[in-house]
Design a protein around this motif. Structure first.
Motif, PDB file in Angstrom:
ATOM      1  N   LEU A  49      15.082   6.150  -1.539  1.00 65.04           N
ATOM      2  CA  LEU A  49      16.319   5.396  -1.299  1.00 65.04           C
ATOM      3  C   LEU A  49      17.194   5.292  -2.552  1.00 65.04           C
ATOM      4  O   LEU A  49      18.408   5.208  -2.454  1.00 65.04           O
ATOM      5  CB  LEU A  49      16.006   3.979  -0.802  1.00 65.04           C
ATOM      6  CG  LEU A  49      15.709   3.804   0.672  1.00 65.04           C
ATOM      7  CD1 LEU A  49      15.485   2.319   0.977  1.00 65.04           C
ATOM      8  CD2 LEU A  49      16.816   4.346   1.543  1.00 65.04           C
ATOM      9  N   GLY A  50      16.562   5.315  -3.702  1.00 66.59           N
ATOM     10  CA  GLY A  50      17.307   5.191  -4.951  1.00 66.59           C
ATOM     11  C   GLY A  50      18.183   6.380  -5.271  1.00 66.59           C
ATOM     12  O   GLY A  50      18.984   6.326  -6.202  1.00 66.59           O
ATOM     13  N   THR A  51      18.060   7.456  -4.485  1.00 69.97           N
ATOM     14  CA  THR A  51      18.920   8.626  -4.696  1.00 69.97           C
ATOM     15  C   THR A  51      20.145   8.595  -3.784  1.00 69.97           C
ATOM     16  O   THR A  51      21.013   9.458  -3.898  1.00 69.97           O
ATOM     17  CB  THR A  51      18.153   9.940  -4.431  1.00 69.97           C
ATOM     18  OG1 THR A  51      17.809  10.010  -3.044  1.00 69.97           O
ATOM     19  CG2 THR A  51      16.908  10.040  -5.283  1.00 69.97           C
ATOM     20  N   GLY A  52      20.204   7.611  -2.903  1.00 74.03           N
ATOM     21  CA  GLY A  52      21.268   7.566  -1.903  1.00 74.03           C
ATOM     22  C   GLY A  52      22.447   6.704  -2.294  1.00 74.03           C
ATOM     23  O   GLY A  52      22.528   6.159  -3.405  1.00 74.03           O
ATOM     24  N   ASP A  53      23.346   6.548  -1.343  1.00 76.11           N
ATOM     25  CA  ASP A  53      24.595   5.808  -1.555  1.00 76.11           C
ATOM     26  C   ASP A  53      24.398   4.314  -1.755  1.00 76.11           C
ATOM     27  O   ASP A  53      25.286   3.646  -2.292  1.00 76.11           O
ATOM     28  CB  ASP A  53      25.532   6.008  -0.355  1.00 76.11           C
ATOM     29  CG  ASP A  53      26.007   7.440  -0.216  1.00 76.11           C
ATOM     30  OD1 ASP A  53      25.960   8.185  -1.219  1.00 76.11           O
ATOM     31  OD2 ASP A  53      26.408   7.816   0.901  1.00 76.11           O
ATOM     32  N   LEU A  54      23.273   3.769  -1.314  1.00 78.13           N
ATOM     33  CA  LEU A  54      23.045   2.330  -1.465  1.00 78.13           C
ATOM     34  C   LEU A  54      22.672   1.930  -2.888  1.00 78.13           C
ATOM     35  O   LEU A  54      22.795   0.770  -3.264  1.00 78.13           O
ATOM     36  CB  LEU A  54      21.944   1.873  -0.501  1.00 78.13           C
ATOM     37  CG  LEU A  54      22.248   2.046   0.988  1.00 78.13           C
ATOM     38  CD1 LEU A  54      21.023   1.657   1.825  1.00 78.13           C
ATOM     39  CD2 LEU A  54      23.451   1.219   1.390  1.00 78.13           C
ATOM     40  N   ALA A  55      22.209   2.893  -3.668  1.00 75.15           N
ATOM     41  CA  ALA A  55      21.822   2.613  -5.056  1.00 75.15           C
ATOM     42  C   ALA A  55      23.077   2.421  -5.908  1.00 75.15           C
ATOM     43  O   ALA A  55      24.053   3.151  -5.773  1.00 75.15           O
ATOM     44  CB  ALA A  55      20.979   3.748  -5.604  1.00 75.15           C
ATOM     45  N   LYS A  56      23.034   1.427  -6.771  1.00 71.10           N
ATOM     46  CA  LYS A  56      24.184   1.111  -7.609  1.00 71.10           C
ATOM     47  C   LYS A  56      24.245   1.948  -8.884  1.00 71.10           C
ATOM     48  O   LYS A  56      25.253   1.945  -9.569  1.00 71.10           O
ATOM     49  CB  LYS A  56      24.152  -0.373  -7.979  1.00 71.10           C
ATOM     50  CG  LYS A  56      24.279  -1.277  -6.775  1.00 71.10           C
ATOM     51  CD  LYS A  56      24.160  -2.734  -7.177  1.00 71.10           C
ATOM     52  CE  LYS A  56      24.209  -3.615  -5.935  1.00 71.10           C
ATOM     53  NZ  LYS A  56      23.941  -5.012  -6.246  1.00 71.10           N
ATOM     54  N   GLY A  57      23.158   2.610  -9.219  1.00 67.88           N
ATOM     55  CA  GLY A  57      23.131   3.418 -10.429  1.00 67.88           C
ATOM     56  C   GLY A  57      22.948   2.615 -11.698  1.00 67.88           C
ATOM     57  O   GLY A  57      23.267   3.080 -12.784  1.00 67.88           O
ATOM     58  N   GLU A  58      22.415   1.402 -11.573  1.00 66.54           N
ATOM     59  CA  GLU A  58      22.230   0.528 -12.734  1.00 66.54           C
ATOM     60  C   GLU A  58      20.854   0.698 -13.368  1.00 66.54           C
ATOM     61  O   GLU A  58      20.629   0.252 -14.488  1.00 66.54           O
ATOM     62  CB  GLU A  58      22.437  -0.931 -12.324  1.00 66.54           C
ATOM     63  CG  GLU A  58      23.848  -1.200 -11.844  1.00 66.54           C
ATOM     64  CD  GLU A  58      24.017  -2.584 -11.238  1.00 66.54           C
ATOM     65  OE1 GLU A  58      23.014  -3.305 -11.077  1.00 66.54           O
ATOM     66  OE2 GLU A  58      25.169  -2.927 -10.910  1.00 66.54           O
ATOM     67  N   ALA A  59      19.923   1.317 -12.656  1.00 67.12           N
ATOM     68  CA  ALA A  59      18.568   1.526 -13.157  1.00 67.12           C
ATOM     69  C   ALA A  59      18.112   2.912 -12.713  1.00 67.12           C
ATOM     70  O   ALA A  59      18.820   3.605 -11.978  1.00 67.12           O
ATOM     71  CB  ALA A  59      17.627   0.440 -12.617  1.00 67.12           C
TER      72      ALA A  59
END
Length: 79
Positions: A49-59
């Motif tokens: 999920l961290g590779t998708g659009d929901l991830a904010k890119g903060e971590a």
């Protein structure tokens, strides 16, 4: 997962479940009372999920993905 990840990453996640299911069968886990097919499915389809659009890119993507998965499970009252 399908709403936030690219089709190729979403397909990878589903394949991960299918391979994990085959491995569980090979290892004899399917008959273990602790084996939970639904939990295995959730873990494998949510693992990127961290590779998708929901991830904010903060971590890092794996950290954001774990947080997103945990939020989703809490939202649905899954321990």
């Amino acid at each position: 997962m399908r709403n936030s990840e690219t089709p190729s990453v979403a397909d990878h996640s589903v394949r991960s479940f299918l391979f994990a299911q085959l491995l569980a069968a090979h290892e004899g886990c399917l008959e273990d009372p602790a084996y939970d097919r639904d939990l295995l499915f959730a873990a494998t389809v949510l693992h990127d999920l961290g590779t998708g659009d929901l991830a904010k890119g903060e971590a890092r993507f794996e950290v954001e993905g774990a947080d997103l998965a945990a939020d989703l499970l809490r939202e649905h009252h899954v321990a």
